[in-house]
Design a protein around this motif. Structure first.
Motif, PDB file in Angstrom:
ATOM      1  N   GLY A   1      38.763  91.493  27.028  1.00  0.00           N
ATOM      2  CA  GLY A   1      38.761  91.776  25.593  1.00  0.00           C
ATOM      3  C   GLY A   1      40.257  91.885  25.188  1.00  0.00           C
ATOM      4  N   ASP A   2      40.550  91.931  23.868  1.00  0.00           N
ATOM      5  CA  ASP A   2      41.817  91.847  23.169  1.00  0.00           C
ATOM      6  C   ASP A   2      42.541  92.878  23.494  1.00  0.00           C
ATOM      7  N   GLU A   3      42.072  93.985  23.735  1.00  0.00           N
ATOM      8  CA  GLU A   3      42.542  95.330  24.308  1.00  0.00           C
ATOM      9  C   GLU A   3      43.051  95.289  25.596  1.00  0.00           C
ATOM     10  N   GLU A   4      42.587  94.092  26.464  1.00  0.00           N
ATOM     11  CA  GLU A   4      43.008  94.045  27.499  1.00  0.00           C
ATOM     12  C   GLU A   4      44.192  92.727  27.746  1.00  0.00           C
TER      13      GLU A   4
ATOM     14  N   ALA B   1      58.350  96.280  23.861  1.00  0.00           N
ATOM     15  CA  ALA B   1      58.131  97.819  23.684  1.00  0.00           C
ATOM     16  C   ALA B   1      56.986  97.586  22.825  1.00  0.00           C
ATOM     17  N   ASP B   2      56.734  96.691  21.813  1.00  0.00           N
ATOM     18  CA  ASP B   2      55.899  96.728  20.734  1.00  0.00           C
ATOM     19  C   ASP B   2      54.444  96.054  20.995  1.00  0.00           C
ATOM     20  N   GLY B   3      54.486  95.576  22.500  1.00  0.00           N
ATOM     21  CA  GLY B   3      53.274  94.969  22.883  1.00  0.00           C
ATOM     22  C   GLY B   3      53.031  93.760  23.621  1.00  0.00           C
ATOM     23  N   VAL B   4      52.034  93.034  23.640  1.00  0.00           N
ATOM     24  CA  VAL B   4      51.968  91.677  23.979  1.00  0.00           C
ATOM     25  C   VAL B   4      51.812  90.710  23.048  1.00  0.00           C
ATOM     26  N   LYS B   5      52.429  89.827  22.841  1.00  0.00           N
ATOM     27  CA  LYS B   5      51.854  88.560  21.982  1.00  0.00           C
ATOM     28  C   LYS B   5      51.528  87.308  22.861  1.00  0.00           C
ATOM     29  N   VAL B   6      50.563  86.694  22.246  1.00  0.00           N
ATOM     30  CA  VAL B   6      49.750  85.592  22.875  1.00  0.00           C
ATOM     31  C   VAL B   6      49.917  84.410  22.064  1.00  0.00           C
ATOM     32  N   PHE B   7      50.302  83.170  22.610  1.00  0.00           N
ATOM     33  CA  PHE B   7      50.238  81.986  21.803  1.00  0.00           C
ATOM     34  C   PHE B   7      49.492  81.101  22.616  1.00  0.00           C
ATOM     35  N   PHE B   8      48.772  80.091  22.318  1.00  0.00           N
ATOM     36  CA  PHE B   8      47.910  79.042  22.677  1.00  0.00           C
ATOM     37  C   PHE B   8      48.042  77.782  22.147  1.00  0.00           C
ATOM     38  N   ALA B   9      47.777  76.609  22.976  1.00  0.00           N
ATOM     39  CA  ALA B   9      47.492  75.360  22.432  1.00  0.00           C
ATOM     40  C   ALA B   9      46.014  75.127  22.222  1.00  0.00           C
TER      41      ALA B   9
ATOM     42  N   TYR C   1      39.323  86.536  25.930  1.00  0.00           N
ATOM     43  CA  TYR C   1      40.120  85.807  26.988  1.00  0.00           C
ATOM     44  C   TYR C   1      39.446  85.699  28.190  1.00  0.00           C
ATOM     45  N   TRP C   2      39.834  84.673  28.910  1.00  0.00           N
ATOM     46  CA  TRP C   2      39.075  84.288  30.380  1.00  0.00           C
ATOM     47  C   TRP C   2      40.311  84.252  31.237  1.00  0.00           C
ATOM     48  N   ARG C   3      40.483  85.211  31.978  1.00  0.00           N
ATOM     49  CA  ARG C   3      41.449  85.353  33.077  1.00  0.00           C
ATOM     50  C   ARG C   3      40.815  84.469  34.156  1.00  0.00           C
ATOM     51  N   LEU C   4      41.635  83.356  34.453  1.00  0.00           N
ATOM     52  CA  LEU C   4      41.172  82.438  35.461  1.00  0.00           C
ATOM     53  C   LEU C   4      41.764  82.805  36.924  1.00  0.00           C
TER      54      LEU C   4
END
Length: 236
Positions: free
Chosen positions: A161-164, A197-205, A231-234
């Motif tokens: 999930g997005d919290e992960e 410190a503000d968290g994690v940002k994710v970018f995608f194609a 998300y799917w952790r491969l």
């Protein structure tokens, strides 16, 4: 851009409708495929294709190439992941349609599936490219069908999930439910991860809304306010 395989794909779809069952066209040289029963093939060929995204222009702001002192970038070291990410960054706008074809207005999962083959995943009777995307398995070309397939393959991927999102890695899959209806409307491949410190940002194609570094947070707040992301952790 020309889509030379589109007409061939449409012709194949018409032929299937006329005969009720058709053989699987030759696969690209790098692909392999398992045995597919007539019922499986018929179901895949007749599965409806619906647009995987609505007409919202993605943000054109591209993240800077280097991290600041306060932001750390993830770096891929696994050669399989490196090859996958390099592939999507090469073909996110210049489609590799001569090899894989294009699903007009609905190509995001076809593109993500291509990247998984480049990563080293082997096709089988449940997930395969049928010579053109219109005769491919539903899991190859539908966001929701891909989700359903991966749910049955914990050996390949783990849902997050997005919290992960702190567990997300480069090359993982990201999926969106724009209207929170319970399905999946869009699929992309993670190409950049920023940690601070503000968290994690994710970018995608992804395809359909062609993008190389589309910001997940922008997608679910500005482009599609209130949308859900998964998300799917491969595993491989």
């Amino acid at each position: 851009m020309p889509r030379p395989l589109l007409l061939a794909g449409l012709a194949a779809a018409i032929a299937v409708g006329a005969t009720g069952c058709a053989g699987i066209p030759p696969l690209p040289p790098q692909a392999s495929i398992g045995t597919v029963t007539p019922d499986e093939q018929r179901g895949a060929e007749t599965a409806p294709a619906t647009p995987d995204d609505d007409p919202v222009e993605p943000s054109t702001e591209v993240p800077s190439a280097d991290a600041s002192d306060d932001v750390q970038l993830d770096v891929a070291t696994d050669p399989r992941v490196v090859a996958q990410v390099e592939y999507v960054l090469e073909y996110w706008s210049d489609y590799n349609d001569e090899e894989w074809g294009v699903l007009e207005r609905n190509d995001c999962v076809n593109f993500a599936s291509q990247s998984l083959v480049v990563r080293g995943w082997e096709q089988d009777s449940a997930w395969y490219h049928g010579g053109d995307p219109y005769s491919s398995s539903a899991s190859w070309r539908s966001s929701t069908a891909m989700r359903d397939w991966l749910e049955d393959r914990p050996d390949l991927a783990t849902p997050l999930g997005d919290e992960e999102r702190d567990q997300v890695q480069l090359g993982d899959l990201v999926q969106f439910d724009w209207d929170n209806s319970g399905d999946r409307d869009h699929t992309g491949v993670v190409t950049r991860i920023e940690r601070s410190a503000d968290g994690v940002k994710v970018f995608f194609a992804g395809h359909t809304l062609d993008s190389d570094y589309r910001d997940v947070d922008v997608a679910i707040t500005k482009e599609h306010p209130g949308a859900s992301v998964y998300y799917w952790r491969l595993a491989a």
